[in-house]
Design a protein around this motif. Sequence first.
Motif, mmCIF file in Angstrom:
data_model
loop_
_atom_site.group_PDB
_atom_site.id
_atom_site.type_symbol
_atom_site.label_atom_id
_atom_site.label_comp_id
_atom_site.label_asym_id
_atom_site.label_seq_id
_atom_site.Cartn_x
_atom_site.Cartn_y
_atom_site.Cartn_z
ATOM 1 N N LEU A 155 0.893 -1.360 0.045
ATOM 2 C CA LEU A 155 -0.138 -0.024 -0.016
ATOM 3 C C LEU A 155 0.781 1.254 -0.165
ATOM 4 C CD1 LEU A 155 -2.491 -1.371 2.777
ATOM 5 C CD2 LEU A 155 -3.001 -0.383 -0.260
ATOM 6 N N GLU A 156 2.054 1.456 0.820
ATOM 7 C CA GLU A 156 2.673 2.488 1.028
ATOM 8 C C GLU A 156 3.749 1.988 -0.667
ATOM 9 O OE1 GLU A 156 6.158 4.673 3.853
ATOM 10 O OE2 GLU A 156 5.289 2.522 4.143
ATOM 11 N N GLN A 157 4.628 1.390 -1.166
ATOM 12 C CA GLN A 157 4.565 1.106 -2.411
ATOM 13 C C GLN A 157 3.735 2.065 -2.837
ATOM 14 O OE1 GLN A 157 5.503 -2.407 -2.837
ATOM 15 N NE2 GLN A 157 7.819 -2.665 -0.292
ATOM 16 N N GLN A 158 2.803 1.469 -3.415
ATOM 17 C CA GLN A 158 1.949 2.307 -4.276
ATOM 18 C C GLN A 158 1.684 3.576 -4.624
ATOM 19 O OE1 GLN A 158 0.128 -0.061 -7.052
ATOM 20 N NE2 GLN A 158 0.563 1.993 -7.967
ATOM 21 N N ALA A 159 1.571 4.131 -3.087
ATOM 22 C CA ALA A 159 1.071 5.280 -2.703
ATOM 23 C C ALA A 159 2.450 6.441 -3.529
ATOM 24 C CB ALA A 159 1.186 5.704 -1.182
ATOM 25 N N ARG A 160 3.861 6.278 -3.031
ATOM 26 C CA ARG A 160 5.571 5.992 -3.408
ATOM 27 C C ARG A 160 5.148 6.274 -4.719
ATOM 28 N NH1 ARG A 160 6.966 9.822 1.318
ATOM 29 N NH2 ARG A 160 6.587 8.360 2.983
ATOM 30 N N GLU A 161 4.773 5.644 -5.145
ATOM 31 C CA GLU A 161 4.881 5.002 -6.797
ATOM 32 C C GLU A 161 3.622 6.451 -7.440
ATOM 33 O OE1 GLU A 161 3.866 2.276 -9.834
ATOM 34 O OE2 GLU A 161 4.549 1.587 -8.921
ATOM 35 N N VAL A 162 2.334 6.517 -6.821
ATOM 36 C CA VAL A 162 1.432 7.314 -7.517
ATOM 37 C C VAL A 162 1.684 9.069 -7.373
ATOM 38 C CG1 VAL A 162 -0.723 8.574 -7.541
ATOM 39 C CG2 VAL A 162 -0.331 5.311 -7.771
ATOM 40 N N VAL A 163 2.447 9.048 -6.558
ATOM 41 C CA VAL A 163 2.726 10.838 -5.988
ATOM 42 C C VAL A 163 4.046 10.866 -6.440
ATOM 43 C CG1 VAL A 163 0.782 10.704 -4.178
ATOM 44 C CG2 VAL A 163 3.542 10.071 -3.505
ATOM 45 N N GLY A 164 4.979 10.340 -6.863
ATOM 46 C CA GLY A 164 6.450 10.200 -7.318
ATOM 47 C C GLY A 164 7.093 11.350 -6.271
ATOM 48 N N SER A 165 7.907 12.413 -7.351
ATOM 49 C CA SER A 165 9.042 12.861 -6.312
ATOM 50 C C SER A 165 8.160 14.059 -5.575
ATOM 51 C CB SER A 165 9.532 13.372 -7.656
ATOM 52 O OG SER A 165 9.427 14.582 -8.448
ATOM 53 N N GLU A 166 6.914 14.560 -5.685
ATOM 54 C CA GLU A 166 6.049 15.053 -5.208
ATOM 55 C C GLU A 166 5.736 15.280 -4.016
ATOM 56 O OE1 GLU A 166 4.458 18.910 -4.890
ATOM 57 O OE2 GLU A 166 4.331 17.925 -6.739
ATOM 58 N N THR A 167 6.383 16.285 -3.130
ATOM 59 C CA THR A 167 6.275 16.811 -1.707
ATOM 60 C C THR A 167 4.950 17.411 -0.694
ATOM 61 O OG1 THR A 167 7.852 18.569 -2.075
ATOM 62 C CG2 THR A 167 9.182 16.190 -1.338
ATOM 63 N N SER A 168 5.002 18.164 -1.885
ATOM 64 C CA SER A 168 3.544 18.737 -1.448
ATOM 65 C C SER A 168 2.444 17.330 -0.677
ATOM 66 C CB SER A 168 2.808 20.012 -2.081
ATOM 67 O OG SER A 168 1.604 20.220 -1.682
ATOM 68 N N GLY A 169 1.387 17.790 0.364
ATOM 69 C CA GLY A 169 0.902 16.893 0.975
ATOM 70 C C GLY A 169 -0.681 17.195 0.377
ATOM 71 N N PHE A 170 -0.498 18.467 0.054
ATOM 72 C CA PHE A 170 -2.205 18.044 -0.694
ATOM 73 C C PHE A 170 -1.828 18.200 -2.301
ATOM 74 C CE2 PHE A 170 -3.607 21.470 -3.862
ATOM 75 C CZ PHE A 170 -5.615 20.829 -3.755
#
Length: 803
Positions: free
Chosen positions: A443-458
């Motif tokens: 679940l966390e791996q998929q979340a990291r893959e979706v957001v990529g390098s984005e750091t802003s929570g929003f």
Amino acid sequence: MTSTGRLRLASTVAVLATTAGLHLVVEGTAWFVQALLAVVVVAATGAAASALRLPGWVGALAQPLALLVVLCVLFVPGQAVLGLLPGPEALRALWVLALEGRETINSQAAPVVAEPGLRLLTTAGAGAVAVVVDIVAVVLRSPALTGPVLLAVHAVAVVFTPGGVTWGWFALAVAGWLLLIAADGGSRAAAWGRRVKQRPTARTSPGGNGGGGGAGRGDGRAVRAGTGAATAVAVTVSVVAVVAAVAVPPLVPGTTSVVLVGGNGAGIGGAAANSVNPLLDLRSDLESQGTAEVLSYRTSALTPTPLRIVTVDNFDGEVWRPSEIDRSQTRALGDGMPGVPGLAPDTPRTDVRYDITVEALRQQWLPTPYPATSVEIDGDWFVDTSTLNIRAQGRTATREGQDYRVVQAAVAPTPEQLRDAGPAPADVVERYTALPQGLPPQLEQQAREVVGSETSGFLQATKLQDWFRSTGGFTYSLEAPEPRSANALVDFLNDKTGYCVHFASAMAVMARTLGIPARVAVGFLPGARLGDGTWQVTLQEAHAWPELYFEGAGWVRFEPTPSARTGAAPAWTIAPVAPPTASTAPTDGASVPSVAPSAAATSSAAPATPGTTTQTSAQNAGVPWSGLLVVLALVLGVLAAPLASRSLVRRRRWRHADTAAAQAEAAWADLVEQIGDLGVSVPPSQTPRQVGSRLAEGLRRDGPGAPGAPVGSSGGSGGSGDSGGQRDREPQAVARLVGAVEGARYGAPGSAGGGTALVEDVREVVDAVVAQRPRSATWRWRLLPPSGVAHLRRWGRALLRRG
């Protein structure tokens, strides 16, 4: 243990085994702890009545009274006399609490939250079943007839559990009943006498020759007949129970498996009443429940926001449920709504009015647009200041035809404001980023893959929303993902199909893995606008969506469920583009430009499987430990009564022994009483010298069966490794005691020996007998002496005669 004791113990186990299945329809464990205590007290009361040899009707009357005392201690100690006795105030308080429990049942779908009123009903019900089973099985000696009673308890779980009950729970209930039958079969066989083993080759004529072999064969036939009859009855009733459990539930209306909304009870005028279940089970399918109207309203908003009922933030990997309500963070709704958590004064908002009318909705959570700043409604309601969830108290619930008014601060934050939001408070992060133990790393791996390098929570949240709605290839379905793994969310991500609960849950959990505070809201989409300007909300609009926290804007609604079911996503969830543009978000709270049929055409949740979370669930809280300790103290007091009565009688006996003759009689009575408690019977027809002779002989032999056998009977020979001096001292102590009592009864005045030496002689002889007795007999002598029970019985009869 006597046959009656075994039968009563089996009855207790059978009731508890059957009652355990109710956890499928009642949340938490507090109710079962209280029910277990009630059942144990009922059984202990029956055991005490049997030990005192009271008439059966006295025990049958004492058990309900004991149950009533337990209910007072657990639920209304403040109104009970001395904190435990059922006076008029306590009875009125119990009645009010029972009515509240009934309202909880009527206003929730299974599994229901175990509030005090519901716990009272389950505890009283389990105790009442224990009383009936004890009377039928133990007093009337008809344990087979308890089958329908236990089946009725199991039927509650069968009828009201969404998705039905697995065979394991039925097997547990049947096993408890069969244990009861087996205990009764053993006691009936024992009534024919002691079983005598015989050689297989032994034969007798039909007339028989009598003697030991004939007796043995007669006993064997009796045992076989009794066991065969019990087995036949058990098999017959078991078959009937299985057929009933399989055939009856499908004939009962309203038992389908659903997730969000459930029909559960007769509404006003016979209409079906519906309620939203605050428990979201990811393994349950959705089933259509038609288009029954549950709410209607008028509003000043051009495009209304969803009506939120409750937020759930406690996730165990399969089920979402509300966290425990901290009463220090609640206030009466009549005192006004609290401030909106996390909302900054400069965040754009517009006051919007909703005039709502309840139709076929029976609910203890009040549907309101979020965030509400003013609510006008009759009844006893309170608001959780940390979530703005509005909850009913007592018998209050929404009812058909009820009107109430809500003023909403329709918040329309700009995407730039959400992007630039500061860090959330530490308490919000701690509570709303908690994840269950053993959460799959995918679940966390998929979340990291979706957001990529984005750091802003929003911006991470907008990427997750877009992935679920469009770019991830997900489709909407009424069926839950196939359970191919141990985690429902992993199955959802692999199958890419599910309904609103799966989309909302997956986004909330994945946001938490990224450190964004998230929770799931449950309620209704805005509904459809009618020609007269009224908005109509039906079961088709039941829905779940995630809310994420951003400092300054507070809790912000996102919409990951595909647009085919929910319409357009909220305007503020569209990520800003460069160069930044001015916000064009509407100021009337609108976010859904069109209304589409909702995801949740359903009725309520399937059973929640308990899991481990990092927070304490509300359903496991509320165990009244002080009351449990009081009841435990009462039970221990009852168990200690025989020992206390024996000690009291001994003290009084020695205190009144002011002469040597009286001391000799006290010593002899003490000796006879204690060895009797150890299982060494003393026939009243034997003289002290005969008793002493047999007792001394047994102590000299120090072999099995000597003191253990009735005094006056012969025992087998045997030796021990004790020294001869030790064996001699014990018979000498017996001789001194016999001489003292004979001198007191038959000798000249003053010829009887006395003093503390006799006390030591009694202790020496008793210790010698203890060393030869089996452990079970010594434990009974120490903890539950029969002589103590006899003293209690004698005192009880004396009180009855005086009364």
